[in-house]
Write a protein that holds these residues in place. Sequence first.
Motif, PDB file in Angstrom:
ATOM      1  N   THR A 242      -3.816  17.351   5.436  1.00 59.01           N
ATOM      2  CA  THR A 242      -2.881  16.431   4.793  1.00 59.01           C
ATOM      3  C   THR A 242      -3.051  15.088   5.492  1.00 59.01           C
ATOM      4  O   THR A 242      -3.049  15.012   6.721  1.00 59.01           O
ATOM      5  CB  THR A 242      -1.432  16.923   4.952  1.00 59.01           C
ATOM      6  N   THR A 243      -3.218  14.018   4.704  1.00 49.60           N
ATOM      7  CA  THR A 243      -3.603  12.728   5.280  1.00 49.60           C
ATOM      8  C   THR A 243      -2.741  11.602   4.716  1.00 49.60           C
ATOM      9  O   THR A 243      -2.493  11.541   3.508  1.00 49.60           O
ATOM     10  CB  THR A 243      -5.090  12.432   4.999  1.00 49.60           C
ATOM     11  N   ILE A 244      -2.305  10.730   5.614  1.00 51.28           N
ATOM     12  CA  ILE A 244      -1.574   9.521   5.220  1.00 51.28           C
ATOM     13  C   ILE A 244      -2.532   8.345   5.355  1.00 51.28           C
ATOM     14  O   ILE A 244      -3.070   8.087   6.438  1.00 51.28           O
ATOM     15  CB  ILE A 244      -0.328   9.310   6.104  1.00 51.28           C
ATOM     16  N   LEU A 245      -2.779   7.661   4.247  1.00 51.43           N
ATOM     17  CA  LEU A 245      -3.695   6.529   4.209  1.00 51.43           C
ATOM     18  C   LEU A 245      -2.892   5.240   4.158  1.00 51.43           C
ATOM     19  O   LEU A 245      -2.112   5.018   3.230  1.00 51.43           O
ATOM     20  CB  LEU A 245      -4.603   6.614   2.976  1.00 51.43           C
ATOM     21  N   GLU A 246      -3.067   4.380   5.161  1.00 52.17           N
ATOM     22  CA  GLU A 246      -2.422   3.079   5.118  1.00 52.17           C
ATOM     23  C   GLU A 246      -3.016   2.241   3.985  1.00 52.17           C
ATOM     24  O   GLU A 246      -4.130   2.525   3.509  1.00 52.17           O
ATOM     25  CB  GLU A 246      -2.571   2.373   6.467  1.00 52.17           C
ATOM     26  N   PRO A 247      -2.305   1.194   3.521  1.00 51.42           N
ATOM     27  CA  PRO A 247      -2.782   0.423   2.356  1.00 51.42           C
ATOM     28  C   PRO A 247      -4.215  -0.092   2.483  1.00 51.42           C
ATOM     29  O   PRO A 247      -4.960  -0.095   1.492  1.00 51.42           O
ATOM     30  CB  PRO A 247      -1.785  -0.730   2.275  1.00 51.42           C
ATOM     31  N   GLN A 248      -4.629  -0.503   3.698  1.00 53.21           N
ATOM     32  CA  GLN A 248      -5.996  -1.012   3.845  1.00 53.21           C
ATOM     33  C   GLN A 248      -7.022   0.072   3.536  1.00 53.21           C
ATOM     34  O   GLN A 248      -8.051  -0.186   2.914  1.00 53.21           O
ATOM     35  CB  GLN A 248      -6.202  -1.541   5.260  1.00 53.21           C
ATOM     36  N   ALA A 249      -6.745   1.306   3.956  1.00 52.73           N
ATOM     37  CA  ALA A 249      -7.654   2.415   3.663  1.00 52.73           C
ATOM     38  C   ALA A 249      -7.674   2.721   2.176  1.00 52.73           C
ATOM     39  O   ALA A 249      -8.728   3.010   1.592  1.00 52.73           O
ATOM     40  CB  ALA A 249      -7.229   3.652   4.460  1.00 52.73           C
ATOM     41  N   VAL A 250      -6.519   2.655   1.525  1.00 53.29           N
ATOM     42  CA  VAL A 250      -6.428   2.913   0.084  1.00 53.29           C
ATOM     43  C   VAL A 250      -7.216   1.868  -0.695  1.00 53.29           C
ATOM     44  O   VAL A 250      -7.949   2.184  -1.641  1.00 53.29           O
ATOM     45  CB  VAL A 250      -4.961   2.914  -0.373  1.00 53.29           C
ATOM     46  N   LEU A 439       3.829   8.320  -2.526  1.00 55.45           N
ATOM     47  CA  LEU A 439       3.324   6.955  -2.651  1.00 55.45           C
ATOM     48  C   LEU A 439       4.338   6.000  -2.039  1.00 55.45           C
ATOM     49  O   LEU A 439       5.548   6.189  -2.173  1.00 55.45           O
ATOM     50  CB  LEU A 439       3.086   6.564  -4.116  1.00 55.45           C
ATOM     51  N   GLY A 440       3.835   4.970  -1.379  1.00 54.26           N
ATOM     52  CA  GLY A 440       4.699   3.988  -0.743  1.00 54.26           C
ATOM     53  C   GLY A 440       4.765   2.681  -1.504  1.00 54.26           C
ATOM     54  O   GLY A 440       4.277   2.567  -2.633  1.00 54.26           O
ATOM     55  N   THR A 441       5.356   1.691  -0.884  1.00 50.61           N
ATOM     56  CA  THR A 441       5.518   0.375  -1.503  1.00 50.61           C
ATOM     57  C   THR A 441       4.196  -0.374  -1.499  1.00 50.61           C
ATOM     58  O   THR A 441       3.569  -0.523  -0.442  1.00 50.61           O
ATOM     59  CB  THR A 441       6.569  -0.444  -0.739  1.00 50.61           C
ATOM     60  N   PRO A 442       3.738  -0.880  -2.656  1.00 53.54           N
ATOM     61  CA  PRO A 442       2.478  -1.639  -2.710  1.00 53.54           C
ATOM     62  C   PRO A 442       2.523  -2.872  -1.820  1.00 53.54           C
ATOM     63  O   PRO A 442       3.535  -3.574  -1.746  1.00 53.54           O
ATOM     64  CB  PRO A 442       2.352  -2.009  -4.182  1.00 53.54           C
ATOM     65  N   THR A 443       1.436  -3.127  -1.139  1.00 55.65           N
ATOM     66  CA  THR A 443       1.330  -4.221  -0.173  1.00 55.65           C
ATOM     67  C   THR A 443       0.019  -4.962  -0.376  1.00 55.65           C
ATOM     68  O   THR A 443      -1.013  -4.343  -0.634  1.00 55.65           O
ATOM     69  CB  THR A 443       1.382  -3.669   1.268  1.00 55.65           C
ATOM     70  N   LYS A 444       0.053  -6.289  -0.237  1.00 52.56           N
ATOM     71  CA  LYS A 444      -1.190  -7.061  -0.291  1.00 52.56           C
ATOM     72  C   LYS A 444      -1.944  -6.873   1.013  1.00 52.56           C
ATOM     73  O   LYS A 444      -1.365  -6.929   2.097  1.00 52.56           O
ATOM     74  CB  LYS A 444      -0.899  -8.540  -0.520  1.00 52.56           C
ATOM     75  N   PRO A 474      -0.480   0.667  -2.529  1.00 54.22           N
ATOM     76  CA  PRO A 474       0.508   1.358  -1.685  1.00 54.22           C
ATOM     77  C   PRO A 474      -0.161   2.240  -0.642  1.00 54.22           C
ATOM     78  O   PRO A 474      -1.334   2.601  -0.774  1.00 54.22           O
ATOM     79  CB  PRO A 474       1.252   2.226  -2.696  1.00 54.22           C
ATOM     80  N   PRO A 475       0.565   2.627   0.405  1.00 55.26           N
ATOM     81  CA  PRO A 475       0.081   3.727   1.247  1.00 55.26           C
ATOM     82  C   PRO A 475       0.205   5.027   0.470  1.00 55.26           C
ATOM     83  O   PRO A 475       1.067   5.153  -0.407  1.00 55.26           O
ATOM     84  CB  PRO A 475       1.036   3.689   2.448  1.00 55.26           C
ATOM     85  N   LEU A 476      -0.641   5.988   0.781  1.00 61.98           N
ATOM     86  CA  LEU A 476      -0.642   7.267   0.060  1.00 61.98           C
ATOM     87  C   LEU A 476      -0.636   8.431   1.047  1.00 61.98           C
ATOM     88  O   LEU A 476      -1.258   8.373   2.104  1.00 61.98           O
ATOM     89  CB  LEU A 476      -1.890   7.391  -0.825  1.00 61.98           C
TER      90      LEU A 476
END
Length: 490
Positions: A242-250, A439-444, A474-476
């Motif tokens: 199970t993996t949490i990807l920060e927005p930059q990785a997404v 899914l998290g809040t979309p970020t630039k 978003p982060p995923l």
Amino acid sequence: MPIDLNEQKLMSKDEMFAILDKVVDLCSDKGEYWVSLIAVWQGSTRWARNRIGVCSNRFEYLIMLNVTIDGGYGHMFTNQLDDESLKNMVEYVEWRAMLTRNDQNPGEFPLPIPKKVDAPAIVWSDASANYSFLDSGKIVQLSCAKAEELSLYSAGYIDCTIGASAYYAYNQSTQVVDKDYNRFSRGQCSITARNPAGQGSGWAGKSEIDFDKIDEEAIATKAFDKCIASMKPVRIEPGRYTTILEPQAVATLVGNLLFADWGNMNRTSPETEASGPFALGYDEATGLLRTKLGLKVFDERVNVWHDPSDPELGVLGFMPGKVGMRPVTWVKDGVLTSLAYGEDYAVNRLGVEDHNEHRASFRMSGGNSSIEDMISTTERGILVSRFSDISISHKGSMMATGLTRDGLWLIENGRIKHAIRNFRTLESPLFILNNLEQLGTPTKVFSFNPMLTGIPEFSLMMGPQNFAPLYIVPPLKVKDFSFASTIDAI
């Protein structure tokens, strides 16, 4: 030689049209002409090991002429704006157009008459235009001083790109003239922090139209915090986690899926070659190759779209080849709703006049979960900061390999336990977007600037919107992400 901080960074509108008028005056009295001029200024500062290495002030110009005469087509680019060079360009392009009049396929592209956006977003910032070396110097000093205080190395770069684009389209037979002028700006900052002993690494970055929206101090702090938190990583076995990807990785993975090689969102690929991630196969009843248009391809929470009126993404008021000139939703509620196709394919294959070119910037929908929420609900998993060196191994499945970088942590019982060694990944964004938990809040996020590739002519030729395509994602939290092997790099 001293640097003049008050030096004019861009040509004025009158100066640009004076050059375009000169080109049109040199053209003969037949055919259809389209000429554009792009002028770009870029200021950048680079540093490493807490010392500034490069501080640059750079100007680039590119003029492009396209001509059709009796069905023949010619085009040429040059960065020489003197009278003799402009005359030679016109003579060559008209010669080329006359030479190809009787060819079945006279040119690589049809005459790319620009199309204007009805309500373009503002892609210009005075703050970006007022950027100076003094501004970046203060940030670098702050970053390096903080790094030395923490016994770390700081490296990174800050760059600001501003530009102006003008075009002049003229039909000699109808005497119809069309012209326009726009300005654009992009700013970005990337900072890396390293432990001198090679025991930890942290990174953070941001891209914006308005340079004032980039908080360099916050970026530096985030990079330092990640570096300290990632020190002395331990090794765990590769596998599926199970993996949490920060927005930059997404952004890296989704961007590769949608726009890798500019072909994945191209309708012509599945319908003429049966290749790519959105090819469905051969239909014996119709004798045609099919796409996955109208089919569910991702989790129903996934939406991906672009709108030229979006103030966070934006596009110039006109663009060669009509790229990105209208709103488009690529994926809605997990269903593939659009694929890109050019003008020639629209008319000759689909029998429609409107076509659907794509661009690099996009938004992706998200949810309400924060990264902290995702961590707290994870019994055992991994937190990924970002990826590097991603390459596509198989275009059909979009299976990609790459490296985790600048911070990787093991999560156990809802808490970060410790830093772990980096992995080589082997995973497809197609699988990721079908295995979502949260899914998290979309970020630039930070987006790579092609001007830094050393081939500025390519960036200018492709259009100003490509200087720094902007991503809002978003982060995923995903299930069963595949980590293939451990690596020693930090």
